[in-house]
Design a protein around this motif. Structure first.
Motif, mmCIF file in Angstrom:
data_model
loop_
_atom_site.group_PDB
_atom_site.id
_atom_site.type_symbol
_atom_site.label_atom_id
_atom_site.label_comp_id
_atom_site.label_asym_id
_atom_site.label_seq_id
_atom_site.Cartn_x
_atom_site.Cartn_y
_atom_site.Cartn_z
ATOM 1 N N THR A 184 -16.751 -41.688 -28.322
ATOM 2 C CA THR A 184 -15.576 -41.263 -27.559
ATOM 3 C C THR A 184 -15.854 -41.284 -26.065
ATOM 4 O O THR A 184 -15.019 -41.739 -25.267
ATOM 5 N N VAL A 185 -17.023 -40.818 -25.667
ATOM 6 C CA VAL A 185 -17.388 -40.831 -24.250
ATOM 7 C C VAL A 185 -17.496 -42.261 -23.738
ATOM 8 O O VAL A 185 -17.016 -42.591 -22.643
ATOM 9 N N GLY A 186 -18.103 -43.141 -24.527
ATOM 10 C CA GLY A 186 -18.241 -44.532 -24.117
ATOM 11 C C GLY A 186 -16.907 -45.223 -23.943
ATOM 12 O O GLY A 186 -16.690 -45.943 -22.966
ATOM 13 N N VAL A 187 -15.991 -45.007 -24.895
ATOM 14 C CA VAL A 187 -14.654 -45.599 -24.783
ATOM 15 C C VAL A 187 -13.959 -45.091 -23.528
ATOM 16 O O VAL A 187 -13.332 -45.855 -22.782
ATOM 17 N N ALA A 188 -14.070 -43.801 -23.254
ATOM 18 C CA ALA A 188 -13.421 -43.222 -22.075
ATOM 19 C C ALA A 188 -14.000 -43.793 -20.785
ATOM 20 O O ALA A 188 -13.252 -44.173 -19.868
ATOM 21 N N ALA A 225 -16.085 -34.080 -25.744
ATOM 22 C CA ALA A 225 -16.810 -35.056 -26.570
ATOM 23 C C ALA A 225 -18.245 -35.202 -26.103
ATOM 24 O O ALA A 225 -19.176 -35.311 -26.915
ATOM 25 N N LEU A 226 -18.450 -35.181 -24.782
ATOM 26 C CA LEU A 226 -19.806 -35.265 -24.236
ATOM 27 C C LEU A 226 -20.632 -34.052 -24.653
ATOM 28 O O LEU A 226 -21.800 -34.185 -25.040
ATOM 29 N N MET A 227 -20.027 -32.883 -24.605
ATOM 30 C CA MET A 227 -20.745 -31.656 -24.996
ATOM 31 C C MET A 227 -21.079 -31.666 -26.484
ATOM 32 O O MET A 227 -22.100 -31.104 -26.900
ATOM 33 N N PRO A 281 -10.592 -41.330 -37.449
ATOM 34 C CA PRO A 281 -11.418 -40.123 -37.584
ATOM 35 C C PRO A 281 -11.637 -39.768 -39.054
ATOM 36 O O PRO A 281 -10.751 -39.940 -39.891
ATOM 37 N N LEU A 282 -12.832 -39.315 -39.365
ATOM 38 C CA LEU A 282 -13.163 -38.964 -40.750
ATOM 39 C C LEU A 282 -12.404 -37.714 -41.187
ATOM 40 O O LEU A 282 -12.158 -36.813 -40.380
ATOM 41 N N ILE A 306 -4.765 -36.542 -26.293
ATOM 42 C CA ILE A 306 -3.514 -35.980 -26.811
ATOM 43 C C ILE A 306 -3.524 -35.915 -28.337
ATOM 44 O O ILE A 306 -3.115 -34.918 -28.941
ATOM 45 N N ALA A 307 -4.008 -36.984 -28.967
ATOM 46 C CA ALA A 307 -3.943 -37.082 -30.432
ATOM 47 C C ALA A 307 -4.949 -36.177 -31.133
ATOM 48 O O ALA A 307 -4.680 -35.661 -32.220
ATOM 49 N N THR A 308 -6.118 -35.998 -30.530
ATOM 50 C CA THR A 308 -7.187 -35.257 -31.209
ATOM 51 C C THR A 308 -7.470 -33.887 -30.604
ATOM 52 O O THR A 308 -8.130 -33.059 -31.243
ATOM 53 N N GLY A 309 -7.006 -33.685 -29.378
ATOM 54 C CA GLY A 309 -7.328 -32.438 -28.691
ATOM 55 C C GLY A 309 -8.738 -32.404 -28.145
ATOM 56 O O GLY A 309 -9.193 -31.360 -27.664
ATOM 57 N N VAL A 310 -9.442 -33.525 -28.198
ATOM 58 C CA VAL A 310 -10.829 -33.599 -27.731
ATOM 59 C C VAL A 310 -10.858 -34.367 -26.419
ATOM 60 O O VAL A 310 -10.587 -35.575 -26.384
#
Length: 515
Positions: free
Chosen positions: A473-477, A465-467, A46-47, A456-460
């Motif tokens: 992130t959505v694609g990986v999920a 992420a979709l919103m 993450p940046l 867990i790590a990012t709280g997202v």
């Protein structure tokens, strides 16, 4: 065709496939993931949060800061321009990375994760030591091509008859053979391209060696050098000269190749009158090979060479097109996803080939099956599912391992090998029927844990992420959830077969108990 000749081709196809299959499964599975290298590189690291009002970092300020603090960097350094997935301007000197912080001060940083770099190495080395693995994969791809040729000879006569046949019944060998043949035939052009391009890219220098010394009297590399590299390294003349401002360098590049989108700029011998700039990027053209480069004198801006698709020599066009076809560097998302599906299907092709070999040696009247079938089943489970579990484990480790600077890459690499070898050991310690269910369940659990670990790590969460419009992130999920469901479904199918299937099989739980 004579039956003896056909038997020879079948034997070649079978044994070459078995020998090459383990390495090729890893290469195809890891290769499918690396198709999204840029996107997943952004996911793995993450940046840093920056001040919204902060102006974009100017390349000139970063170059001046690095050269002032590290005079040795003048020998060679590279500017990496911002992209959609990596919007931060960085400068590298060898293995060292630099950027400007929010206050405009120079800071050296280490990449938090090497996840995608390791998976890429896995793709071309199958987890073996890099150089040895590269050449081994090159030889394996030659064998892979032999397996393709023999497979076409065997199955071409029934091409149209069996193309879409998938007979799902009690005869599991026929079902696996139908699936294996259909995938192999439908994706044959893809596999021919991969066998050819992999062998050329991995063994190209070795293949040129006989011509270099026996035909061209040691001059071949000089002849093909311009097709491989944009320019030879400059020879410093020892005359001091100021470095051309980056803005003027970019302007000169724009005039020389206006259709080029610059991604990287390499400087050599900065401060010398013969200093050189090599700029690389993609030409915005509808061609398979879109690589472009501009070479300048870094002190006076003189254009030394321009490479764009329309100026390719025949040799360069062949090489660049082969690279683009191999890595899927064209066609954007549509080609990436098509290659991803074909890559996963290719991995299944080698997995199913081993299952066919096991089924072909099944003794239908004996509860205790031949040792060769059991050992092949255990090796197939260990290597193939070890790779799957190891790759998923690395994604989880990337988010949950201690984030001490410089430690995460070690956690990721060791995590893969620990999981891989534990899976191999488990596969050989347990009967195949039990190991298959247990290891497929493990693969499902580790793959399902990927989006959970990110949450867990990012709280997202994936929904958040979709919103936010975070497609990566959505694609990986989504891919993780789909893959986990497939592994779980396969685990349940293995368990059902073990309990209720033919008892005369290495996959029967009753046989597992007897063994």
């Amino acid at each position: 065709m004579k039956s003896s000749t056909l038997r020879t081709f079948i034997a070649v196809h079978t044994w070459v496939g078995l020998v090459a299959g383990f390495c090729l499964f890893i290469a195809f599975y890891a290769g499918a993931v690396t198709l999204f290298h840029s996107e997943l590189h952004a996911w793995q690291t993450p940046l840093p949060q920056s001040t919204p009002s902060m102006a974009p970092v100017q390349p000139q300020a970063l170059v001046d800061a690095v050269l002032a603090a590290h005079a040795e960097a003048a020998k060679m350094f590279a500017l990496h321009m911002p992209t959609n997935y990596e919007p931060e301007l960085t400068l590298t000197v060898g293995e060292r990375h630099f950027r400007l912080d929010a206050a405009g001060k120079l800071e050296e940083f280490e990449e938090r994760s090497h996840l995608m770099d390791f998976i890429y190495r896995l793709h071309y080395s199958a987890g073996l030591p890099d150089q040895f693995g590269l050449y081994t994969l090159g030889v394996v791809c030659v064998l892979y091509g032999l397996a393709l040729v023999s497979g076409v000879v065997i199955y071409a006569p029934g091409f149209f008859k069996d193309l879409f046949a998938l007979r799902i019944a009690k005869n599991l060998k026929r079902m696996w053979r139908d699936a294996h043949n259909a995938i192999g035939i439908l994706s044959l052009p893809f596999h021919i391209m991969y066998a050819w391009s992999s062998a050329v890219l991995a063994l190209g220098i070795i293949l040129l060696a006989p011509f270099q010394y026996m035909v061209f009297d040691g001059k071949l590399l000089k002849l093909v050098g311009p097709d491989i590299n944009a320019a030879a390294p400059p020879k410093a003349v020892g005359v001091a000269a100021p470095l051309l401002p980056v803005a003027q360098v970019m302007a000169a590049i724009g005039r020389a190749a206006p259709e080029m989108e610059v991604k990287r700029i390499f400087y050599r011998d900065a401060g010398d009158a013969n200093a050189q700039v090599q700029a690389y990027g993609d030409a915005r053209q509808g061609t398979v090979a879109a690589n472009a480069a501009v070479v300048l004198n870094a002190s006076n801006g003189k254009v030394l060479r321009v490479i764009t698709p329309e100026s390719y020599s025949p040799g360069m066009r062949f090489l660049r097109s082969l690279q683009s076809l191999h890595f899927g560097n064209f066609g954007h998302a549509a080609v990436q996803w098509m290659y991803f599906v074909l890559g996963i299907a290719g991995a299944f092709l080698f997995y199913s080939g081993n299952l066919l070999w096991i089924e072909s040696r099944r003794k239908r009247l004996n509860l205790v099956q031949p040792r060769s079938g059991r050992l092949m089943a255990q090796a197939t489970l260990g290597v193939c599912l070890g790779c799957v579990a190891g790759v998923s484990a690395m994604f989880v480790i990337n988010k949950l391992a201690p984030a001490a600077p410089g430690h995460l890459p070690l956690w990721e690499e060791r995590g893969y090998y620990v999981v891989f070898w534990l899976v191999v050991a488990w596969a050989f310690a347990r009967a195949p029927a039990r190991a298959a269910y247990e290891l497929l369940t493990l693969c499902a659990a580790l793959t399902l844990a990927i989006p959970c670990a990110h949450w867990i790590a990012t709280g997202v969460s994936p929904l958040l992420a979709l919103m936010r419009g975070d497609g990566v992130t959505v694609g990986v999920a989504l891919v993780s959830l789909l893959a986990a469901a497939l592994y779980w479904k396969m685990a349940r199918a293995v368990l059902r077969r073990g309990l209720h299937g033919d008892p005369h099989s290495v996959w029967a739980l009753r046989v597992a108990t007897a063994n």
